[in-house]
Each structure stands twice: as C-alpha cells, then as structure tokens.
Design a protein around this motif. Sequence first.
Motif, PDB file in Angstrom:
ATOM      1  N   VAL A 168       0.807  -1.187   0.007  1.00  0.00           N
ATOM      2  CA  VAL A 168       0.020   0.120  -0.254  1.00  0.00           C
ATOM      3  C   VAL A 168       0.732   1.132   0.101  1.00  0.00           C
ATOM      4  O   VAL A 168       1.433   1.107   1.118  1.00  0.00           O
ATOM      5  CB  VAL A 168      -0.516  -0.100   1.511  1.00  0.00           C
TER       6      VAL A 168
ATOM      7  N   GLY B  24       0.817   5.088   0.912  1.00  0.00           N
ATOM      8  CA  GLY B  24       0.209   6.467   1.124  1.00  0.00           C
ATOM      9  C   GLY B  24       0.501   7.358   0.787  1.00  0.00           C
ATOM     10  O   GLY B  24       0.263   7.383  -0.753  1.00  0.00           O
TER      11      GLY B  24
ATOM     12  N   HIS C  11       5.473   9.978   1.532  1.00  0.00           N
ATOM     13  CA  HIS C  11       6.430  10.980   1.961  1.00  0.00           C
ATOM     14  C   HIS C  11       7.402   9.890   2.920  1.00  0.00           C
ATOM     15  O   HIS C  11       7.897  10.640   3.246  1.00  0.00           O
ATOM     16  CB  HIS C  11       5.438  11.458   3.250  1.00  0.00           C
ATOM     17  N   SER C  12       7.346   8.781   2.333  1.00  0.00           N
ATOM     18  CA  SER C  12       8.926   8.205   2.480  1.00  0.00           C
ATOM     19  C   SER C  12      10.036   8.709   1.637  1.00  0.00           C
ATOM     20  O   SER C  12       9.831   8.523   0.550  1.00  0.00           O
ATOM     21  CB  SER C  12       8.703   6.816   3.507  1.00  0.00           C
TER      22      SER C  12
ATOM     23  N   ASP D 199       5.495  17.186  11.424  1.00  0.00           N
ATOM     24  CA  ASP D 199       5.719  19.015  10.887  1.00  0.00           C
ATOM     25  C   ASP D 199       5.420  19.595   9.493  1.00  0.00           C
ATOM     26  O   ASP D 199       5.138  20.382   9.247  1.00  0.00           O
ATOM     27  CB  ASP D 199       7.402  19.716  11.227  1.00  0.00           C
TER      28      ASP D 199
ATOM     29  N   THR E  18      -0.522  10.127   5.165  1.00  0.00           N
ATOM     30  CA  THR E  18      -2.161   9.180   5.663  1.00  0.00           C
ATOM     31  C   THR E  18      -2.414   9.049   6.674  1.00  0.00           C
ATOM     32  O   THR E  18      -0.874   8.485   7.081  1.00  0.00           O
ATOM     33  CB  THR E  18      -2.303   8.053   4.407  1.00  0.00           C
TER      34      THR E  18
ATOM     35  N   GLY F 268       0.059   5.088   6.631  1.00  0.00           N
ATOM     36  CA  GLY F 268       0.684   5.586   6.521  1.00  0.00           C
ATOM     37  C   GLY F 268       2.612   6.417   7.787  1.00  0.00           C
ATOM     38  O   GLY F 268       3.041   5.482   8.146  1.00  0.00           O
TER      39      GLY F 268
ATOM     40  N   THR G 163       5.156   3.963  10.045  1.00  0.00           N
ATOM     41  CA  THR G 163       7.029   4.447  10.420  1.00  0.00           C
ATOM     42  C   THR G 163       7.249   5.050  11.481  1.00  0.00           C
ATOM     43  O   THR G 163       8.311   5.453  11.579  1.00  0.00           O
ATOM     44  CB  THR G 163       7.206   5.695   8.765  1.00  0.00           C
TER      45      THR G 163
ATOM     46  N   HIS H  16       6.739  10.874  14.443  1.00  0.00           N
ATOM     47  CA  HIS H  16       6.555  11.308  15.543  1.00  0.00           C
ATOM     48  C   HIS H  16       6.642  13.126  14.998  1.00  0.00           C
ATOM     49  O   HIS H  16       7.047  13.827  14.668  1.00  0.00           O
ATOM     50  CB  HIS H  16       7.895  11.095  16.119  1.00  0.00           C
TER      51      HIS H  16
ATOM     52  N   ILE I  78      -3.863  -2.053   6.098  1.00  0.00           N
ATOM     53  CA  ILE I  78      -4.701  -1.457   7.088  1.00  0.00           C
ATOM     54  C   ILE I  78      -5.925  -0.634   6.528  1.00  0.00           C
ATOM     55  O   ILE I  78      -5.716   1.090   5.926  1.00  0.00           O
ATOM     56  CB  ILE I  78      -3.678  -0.165   8.141  1.00  0.00           C
TER      57      ILE I  78
ATOM     58  N   ARG J 186      14.976  16.893  18.010  1.00  0.00           N
ATOM     59  CA  ARG J 186      13.662  16.539  18.563  1.00  0.00           C
ATOM     60  C   ARG J 186      13.391  15.705  19.636  1.00  0.00           C
ATOM     61  O   ARG J 186      14.955  14.255  20.380  1.00  0.00           O
ATOM     62  CB  ARG J 186      12.699  15.982  17.877  1.00  0.00           C
TER      63      ARG J 186
ATOM     64  N   HIS K  74      14.807   5.971  11.879  1.00  0.00           N
ATOM     65  CA  HIS K  74      13.198   6.344  11.324  1.00  0.00           C
ATOM     66  C   HIS K  74      13.449   5.302  10.387  1.00  0.00           C
ATOM     67  O   HIS K  74      14.254   4.495   9.230  1.00  0.00           O
ATOM     68  CB  HIS K  74      12.940   7.673  11.003  1.00  0.00           C
TER      69      HIS K  74
END
Length: 438
Positions: A41, A43, A46-47, A104, A109, A112, A116, A119, A170, A335, A384
Amino acid sequence: MWRNWAGDQRCAPAAVERPGSVREIAAALERAAAAGQRVRVAGSGHSFTDAACTDGRMLRLERMDRVLDVDRASGLVRVEGGITVHALSAALAAHGLALENLGDVDAQTIAGAISTATHGTGARLRNISAQVEAVELVLADGSTRVCSARDADPTAWQAARVSVGSLGVIAAVTLRAVPAFTLRGVDRPAPLGETLDRLEELGAENDHFELFVFPHCDTALTRTNNRVEEPPRPRSRASAWANDVLLTNHAFHAFCLAGRALPRFIPALNRTVTRLAGSSTRVDRSDRIFASPRLVRFTEMEYALPRERTAEAVRRVMALIPRRGFAVPFPIEVRLVAADDALLSPAHGRPTGYVAVHMFKGMAWEPYFRAVEAIMDDCEGRPHWGKRHFQTAETLRPRYPRWDDFQAIRAQLDPGGRFGNAYTDGVLGSLSNVRVEG
Ligand SMILES: Cc1cc2nc3c(=O)[nH]c(=O)nc-3n(C[C@H](O)[C@H](O)[C@H](O)COP(=O)(O)OP(=O)(O)OC[C@H]3O[C@@H](n4cnc5c(N)ncnc54)[C@H](O)[C@@H]3O)c2cc1C
C-alpha cells in the motif's frame, strides 16, 4: 511509474488499484494472489526510503479517507486508513478534538504515518502510533483482523501500530484524540552549546521543544510550542504565505540553489540564513502550529537515540561536517519523544532524542549520511523506518528487545509473505517461508 515526494524513489508496479472498501481490498488481494504478486500500500509517498515501492500490486487508499465514528466523550475516533493527517485534523477540530502531537507536515495518510512511527516533538509525548487504540487489517487471504489495545494479549496490537506495511492492509484505525487546544509557538535563536547543555531541561520545561542548527553555525534556531488557554489567533492568508511559503520555502530554496552551485560558499550561506531567521511568535490551533508546508525537495536520515546521547550525537555531527568537508546547506534537526511500547517503534522502551540530517535535492547525500550513521550506530541509534539508512535485519535485530515477537506476529498474520517488498526483505528479513503462491 510511482514516485515518492522527494522524487528519488521510483517503481513501476505491475498493477495499481484504488479500492473503496474492505471488500474491494479483499478482491484486489485475491487478484494479486492469482497473479503471484506481492502487495504494497502506498500512502502519500512521504517516505524517503523505498518503503512503499513494489513491482507487484500497489494499492492506493485515496478513496478510503472517511471519518467513520467520533465519540467526543472518550475521544475515540475511527477513521479509514487513507485519510490524510491534514483532513483528519480538520475533521477533529470540527468536533472540538485534536491529536495530541503531530510531525512537521500533515500530508501523510494516517496509515502511512503510523506504519513508520512518524513523530513530532515533546519529551512527555509519544509518536502518533501510540495514539492508536485499534488497527483493522485486511490479511492476505482477504479476512479481517482487528488488533486492539483491549485484546487479552496485546502483542498483535503492539506489532500492528508500527509495521512498515508488512502485516496487511490497514483499512481503518481507531485513535484516541484529546480536546482541541491552542499552542503558542515561539521561534528564536539561542547559543548552540548552551542549548545542547540544557536539552533535558528545555524538554522538561516545554510541551514541545525542538532545535535546528545549520552546519558551520554556533547558533541554534529553537522552537518551543506550549499550550495556552487563549483562543487561536490565525494569521491572515497573506502573512502566512509571506512567512511559510516566501521566506521559509522560496528564500531558503534560493540559498540551497546557491549552495549547490557554489559549495565553497555554504558555510557563509548557512551563517546568513541563521542570522536572517530571527524570532517570531504565533498563537493558533495546535495542528496549524505543528505542520507547515514543505516545498523545498530534499532527502533525509533520522535516528532515534537514547535521550542522554542526543547532545553528544549532535556535537559529533557538527564536528564531522567541516572535518570531512561535506557540503550541507540544510540544518540538523533535534526533537524529543517519550518512550512507547510498539514493538518496532524506534522509541521502544526508552526516552528518545531524534537527530535528523537532510540533503538538498540533486546534491550528494550518501557519503554524508553514511558518516552520520556511523555516529548514530555508536550512540545506539535506531533509524526512522521512513527515512534513509543503511541497516539490515541483522544489524537492527539487536537494537529491538522485542524484535522476535514482531517476527512471530508477522509470520502468523502474513505467513506467505504477501506484504513484503525489497525494503522489508532488507530491514525485516525475508520470512523463511516467503513464497508467494500463485
Ligand atoms: C516533507 C516531509 C516531512 C516529514 N516530516 C516528518 C516528521 O515531522 N516526523 C516524522 O516522523 N516523519 C516525517 N516525515 C516522514 C513521513 O512522516 C513518513 O515517512 C510517513 O510514513 C509517510 O506517510 P505516507 O502516508 O506518505 O506513507 P508512505 O511513505 O507512502 O508509506 C509508508 C509506509 O506505510 C505503508 N503503508 C501506507 N499505507 C498503508 C496502509 N493503508 N496499510 C498498510 N501499510 C501502509 C507503506 O507500505 C510504507 O511501508 C516527513 C516526510 C516528508 C517528505
């Protein structure tokens, strides 16, 4: 051809499907089985890794973007997996609710984002997946499985919250939202050394604390977001555009282009950007403070470290860059995140400091990221899942105390390895019986 946001991960899936219901997901999985294809799948892409890529069957859940149920009293909200964090935040706000913390950007999604362990920052706050009460999976055989915090054995729920797409599709998640809140966001420069010395303290004093520092600079750009009992004071559209788009994106983009063309000027350019950054204060609805537009394309690596090693890691990366002569026009970002219990959460079982390094599109990132990774390895880092790294299942297993429990759930929920791809083969390892039956 599918591409990620950064434009540097591409794949040509054998087929792309856009199911609109659990039944349509099951039908797509049946077609994948008949064609002997693995399934991923994607999302919002953005990875920075190839986490969503496949040469098999790709599912996109854009049509599964609805809010299914909102219980204002308990804060429990059930949504489909394809809803974006942005749309979810808007829907929650309409009910007087919000997610307690966000990253940020909000283009991801929800499925998604949790997959991962996306955070934000907040020393007492956990990643988004920790706000998940139940995950509704569609498994390879088309059956559904709900993994819930209320299960007698919560192991499957702890596995399904952060699973890098490896357990099933999911279809929906239930999240625990909080009453809507206003944040006062203050950005201001501060001396780097002192800020790093006081990292724990700044994390404890503020609801959300983070810092950025450009290589070759001794000034940190700090950001503190704290809850206030005031009504939001949203900026005018013109002022938001001037700051978020013109200054933060277009002006920064111009600096990055200059640095890419003339790398020897990067130290001076970084010092100029830092000087221009200045201070600002905003008071607004939480999700509008957390997330901002990101128009400058880059790639990124981010490591989760034991909190007490964070400052040391930043200092070592700052020293590494001039020593090795890396040309880096992007800041290092720091962070803080609380420990959680998802089996594959990089913050599993330990208060965490996240250190991220970035590289502008079109510039060499690999030598820099590899050298940074050596420091992160030395500081007991966990990467990450959605950001670049060079780890494998062998190097990751010793870093996760419940790695084998995750693998047991994976073998139970996806025994045929239907939901693997090259990325999970590398970072989670192939299941010994990974064989896709046609
Ligand atoms: C500009 C930018 C800013 C970012 N900021 C942050 C940040 O502040 N904090 C942070 O932690 N990360 C951040 N990220 C990383 C990003 O949050 C993660 O990579 C996140 O996973 C992306 O979500 P996505 O919807 O784009 O999923 P994708 O990248 O498309 O997929 C991620 C993984 O989830 C799986 N997946 C997606 N949907 C489903 C589903 N329905 N069922 C099963 N598996 C699924 C995919 O197969 C893949 O393995 C940022 C990325 C970018 C580009």
